[in-house]
Design an enzyme around this catalytic site. Sequence first.
Site, PDB file in Angstrom:
ATOM      1  N   CYS A   1     -14.042   3.497 -13.276  1.00 29.87           N
ATOM      2  CA  CYS A   1     -13.806   2.289 -14.072  1.00 29.87           C
ATOM      3  C   CYS A   1     -15.135   1.778 -14.606  1.00 29.87           C
ATOM      4  O   CYS A   1     -16.109   1.640 -13.851  1.00 29.87           O
ATOM      5  CB  CYS A   1     -13.136   1.223 -13.208  1.00 29.87           C
ATOM      6  SG  CYS A   1     -13.108  -0.410 -13.975  1.00 29.87           S
TER       7      CYS A   1
ATOM      8  N   GLY B   1      18.520   3.428  -3.732  1.00 24.48           N
ATOM      9  CA  GLY B   1      18.396   4.307  -4.889  1.00 24.48           C
ATOM     10  C   GLY B   1      19.634   4.383  -5.763  1.00 24.48           C
ATOM     11  O   GLY B   1      19.582   4.922  -6.858  1.00 24.48           O
TER      12      GLY B   1
ATOM     13  N   CYS C   1      -9.434  -5.099 -10.255  1.00 26.52           N
ATOM     14  CA  CYS C   1     -10.753  -4.908 -10.854  1.00 26.52           C
ATOM     15  C   CYS C   1     -11.616  -6.167 -10.668  1.00 26.52           C
ATOM     16  O   CYS C   1     -12.772  -6.091 -10.261  1.00 26.52           O
ATOM     17  CB  CYS C   1     -10.574  -4.591 -12.340  1.00 26.52           C
ATOM     18  SG  CYS C   1     -12.032  -3.931 -13.142  1.00 26.52           S
TER      19      CYS C   1
ATOM     20  N   CYS D   1      -9.933  -0.338 -15.091  1.00 20.36           N
ATOM     21  CA  CYS D   1      -8.739  -0.468 -14.252  1.00 20.36           C
ATOM     22  C   CYS D   1      -7.622  -1.133 -15.041  1.00 20.36           C
ATOM     23  O   CYS D   1      -7.824  -2.156 -15.686  1.00 20.36           O
ATOM     24  CB  CYS D   1      -9.019  -1.358 -13.045  1.00 20.36           C
ATOM     25  SG  CYS D   1     -10.177  -0.662 -11.895  1.00 20.36           S
TER      26      CYS D   1
ATOM     27  N   CYS E   1     -15.733  -1.955 -12.768  1.00 20.91           N
ATOM     28  CA  CYS E   1     -15.921  -2.148 -11.324  1.00 20.91           C
ATOM     29  C   CYS E   1     -16.311  -0.860 -10.617  1.00 20.91           C
ATOM     30  O   CYS E   1     -16.543  -0.869  -9.412  1.00 20.91           O
ATOM     31  CB  CYS E   1     -14.667  -2.747 -10.691  1.00 20.91           C
ATOM     32  SG  CYS E   1     -13.349  -1.551 -10.448  1.00 20.91           S
TER      33      CYS E   1
END
Lengths: 310, 202, 365
Positions: free
Chosen positions: A251, A42, A282, A276, A254
Site C-alpha cells: 500500500c 447458505g 489504512c 488499501c 500505509c
Amino acid sequence: MSARKRKTRHDDGETGYNFAYLDEQTKRMIRRCILKAVAVPGYQVPFGSREMPLPYGWGTGGIQVTASIIGRNDMLKVIDQGSDDTTNAVSIRAFFAKTADVATTEETSKASVIQTRHRIPERKLRADQILVYQVPIPEPLRFLEPRETECRKVHAYSEYGVMQVKLYEDIARYGRITTAYAYPVRVDDRYIMDPSPIPKFDNPKMDNSPALQLFGAGREKRIYAIPPYTTVHSLDFEDHPFDVETWDEPCGLCGATDSFLDEIILDDQGGRMFACSDSNFCTARRADGHTGQFAEDPIEESRKGEPAHV
Amino acid sequence: MSLAYQPSGILPGFNDPVHEAQQVFRQLLEAMSHPSVIVDIETTAESPGEMREAMTALALTLFDADTPVWLDAALAERASIADYLRFHCGCPIVQSPVEAAFALIGSVECLPRLERFSMGDVQYPERSATVIMETPQLTGGAAVVLTGPGIETTRDFDAVGLPDWFWSAWAVNHGAFPLGVDTIFTCGDEFCALPRSTLAEA
Amino acid sequence: MYVAVKGGETAIENAHQLLAEERRGDPDVAEIELTQIDEQLGLAVDRVMTEGSLYDRRLAALAVKQARGDVIEAVFLLRAYRTTLPRFGASEPIDTARMEIRRRISATFKDLPGGQILGPTFDYTHRLIDFDLAEPSDDAPEAPLAETPVNDAMPRVNELLESEGLLERAAPPEDDPEPFDLTREPMSFPAGRDQHLQNLARGDEGFLLALGYSTQRGFGRNHPFAGEIRMGEVAVEFVPEELGFAVELGDITVSECQMVTQFTGSKEAPPQFTQGYGLAFGFCERKTMAMALVDRALRAEEFGEAVEYPAQDSEFVLYHSDNVEAQGFVSHLKLPHYVDFQAELTLVRRLRADYEQAHRQEAAE
C-alpha cells in the site's frame, strides 16, 4: 473518525416514519426470514422485500436487514468498496442517522453492526459483531441458468455439477478459474452460495468467522446467512486449489502487504499507486506509524479534508 | 398490534413495542446463531398463566396475522392465552400442528412428535415450523454434545424434562436437513435455541 | 502526493441543492402548481398512479413535479411512499360492469347495446402540432353535450360472447382464494394468473408495449381482437369488519381492455375464443391493451401452446417488467465498483501474462 451520536427525529413524529424506517410488520416478516436463514446456512430465503426510498440495486436488501436488526444501543458502520466515505456509504449512513437513533462509527473495532458493499473489513471480526452484506444477484447459478425455477431445483437436490463444469471449463480454456469476485462458496458442505461481489481475496475471511454474516438482496427478494463458526469453502479442484489475488507492491499510504489494494491512476504518463481499499484499516495503520511510499508528501497532509469532488 | 384500548382481562404486551421487540429479536438471533447458549430477557409484558416471560416476549416479537400458531393442551386449556395472542399479535390459532408456523408448548411433556409439525419443502425449506417449548430447567439434565454451524468446537446441552424420545427424533430432524423444525427452549425469563442444523450426540 | 477520493457529505448535499435549483428552473417563470399538473398533464398523473400502485392524484402530481417530469422517477417516489402506509384491509373487487362510462369501444361488433362511445381520445386526431396551444388562451375549449345520456345498460361485449359459449368464462378459480399479493410476498413460480395480472398492472408501459407488439409480429401470436375497451368511474367499496356490509369509499377512474383471442381447441376443450385482460388506474388505454396482449401470451401453457417467445415466458416477463426494479439495477452501475474492477484487472493481467508466456514458449519451440 470518532463515533458520533446523532439526534433522531423519528420518535416525535417529525419524519412521519417508524424507527429505522420500516413498519413493525415488515420488520417482523424480515426477522422471521433472518432466523430461517441462520437455521439453514447458505440457503436463500425468499422475503417480501419492500420498496425503499433508495433505488433497488443500491443496497435496499442490506438496508432492510440492517433496519430489522438495529437498535438504539448499536454502533453502525457502513462501507462501500471498503471505504466509509464513498458516496453510497455516506448516503446509507445518513439514512440510518435520520431514521434510527443509532450512533455511527468508521472504526471497525467499535461497530456492532457493519453494513458493507463488496468488501469484508481487513480487521478480523468478533463474535459480538454482525456483518450485513448488500447483494445484487444472490443466485450463484444465475449466469449459468437464468431461470429461478431451475436454480431452485439444483439447490434442492444439491445437483451442483453444472457449477463444477463451468469452473473446469475455465481451467481448460485459460489455465485458471476466471472468477475474480462473487466467487462461489459452499456453506457447511451443503448450499452453494454467492458471497456478493466481494473480491475472492475476501473469501477466506468468511470461513469460520466468529461474527454472524447476513446477506440481503432487495430487488431479488432474498435473505441468506452464514452463522458464526461455519465452514465456508471456496469452490476449487484438487489440482487447481483456490487462491487469492496478490500485489507486487505494498500500500502506498500505509505500507501494508496483506490487504486488498485499489489501483489509483496518478497521471496520464502511466503513473500509478496502490492503496488499501479498507480506508479504516489504512488510517489505523498510519496512526500506528506505518507509512508507505506516497504517504509522506506534505502536500497531501495540507489537502486533507478538502472535498475531492464537489 | 398495539391498539389504543385494552379490553378488560387481557394483560398488557410490551410497553415499548418497537424497541422491546428489537431487543428480544436480537437476543433470539444471538441464540439461534449460537445453539444452546442461554440468554435471559427483561420484558415489560405480563405473562398470562402458563405462558412464561420469555415465551410471551418471543410471541410478541415474532407473531402476527401471517403466522398461524398452534398451542399445546397445557396452553390451549386456558382461554386467556389464545385471547392474549389474538389481541396482541393478531395471529390465527390453528387446531393442527402441521398448519403452524409456530408452536407454543406450555409443558414439554406434552410435546407432540416433531414430525407432526411442518418440516418445510425441499425447494422451500423455510416453510417449516419453529417450536417454542417451556422446559423445567435449561441446564442440569443429561447432556448431549452439540456440533454444527454456530459452534466453534463442541458444546454441551443438558436441558431437563425433555421426553425420552426427543434426541432420537432430533437425529431424524437434523438428518432431514435442509428440512426440519427449529426449536427454542424457554424457562421462565431465559431461553436458548437449537436450529435444525445442529447435530446432537450422546 | 495522493489525496484519497472522498464522496463527502458536502458534495452530496451540494448536489441535492443543485437538483432543487434545476427543478425549479428560472425563478422568473411561475412555479407549476399541482392542480395544473393534475388537470393539464393528467395522463402523466394516471401513468404514475398505475405503475406506482397508488390511487392518489394529488400525490402523483406532486411526484411528477418533484421528479421534474421524469415519470419513472415519479413512479419510484410514489412506490416508496406507498410501502410505508398502514394496511387497513382489502376493498371489495371493483365491478367494471357498473362503470359510469366515458369511453367504450369494441372492435369486434359494429353495433352493440349501449353503442360505441369515443370519449376523449387521441385516436382520430391528426398528429399535427397545434400551434395555437403555444400561448395560453382565455377561451376554454368546450365539447358539445350529447342529446341523450349514456345508456345505463352497457353490457360487456365479452359477456355477450360468453353467454353463447363462444368465449371462455372469466371466472375466479374454484373457492375464490385470496389473490396473490406481490407487494407483500416475493414472486413464486409457477405463477398464477393473479400474480401475472398484478405484476403486469404495475409493470412498465414501455416494456409491456414492446412485448405486446412482439406477439402481434409473430413472437407468440394469438390473433387478438379488441373485444372491448372501456374507461370511466367505478365505485370502491369496503366491508369494515364491525359493520359486515359494504361501504362506498369513493369513485376511481379506471381503463379496462378485454382482448378476445383465438383458441383452436384441444382434446379436452372445444374451439372457443379466449381472453386477455388489462386494467389500469386513470386513462391508460395503451397500457391496458399491451397488458391484455401479454396476459394472454402468458397463458400459453394453460392452453397447451408451446412457450417459445419472450412474452409467453412467465419468469422472463415477471422478473423484468417492474421499472422501479429495473431502473435501480441499471442505475446502480453508477456506484463505485473499484474493488470488483480491481479484481478483474488483476485477473486479466495474469491471463495476459499466461498468454504471453505460452506464446513465447511456442515461438521458442
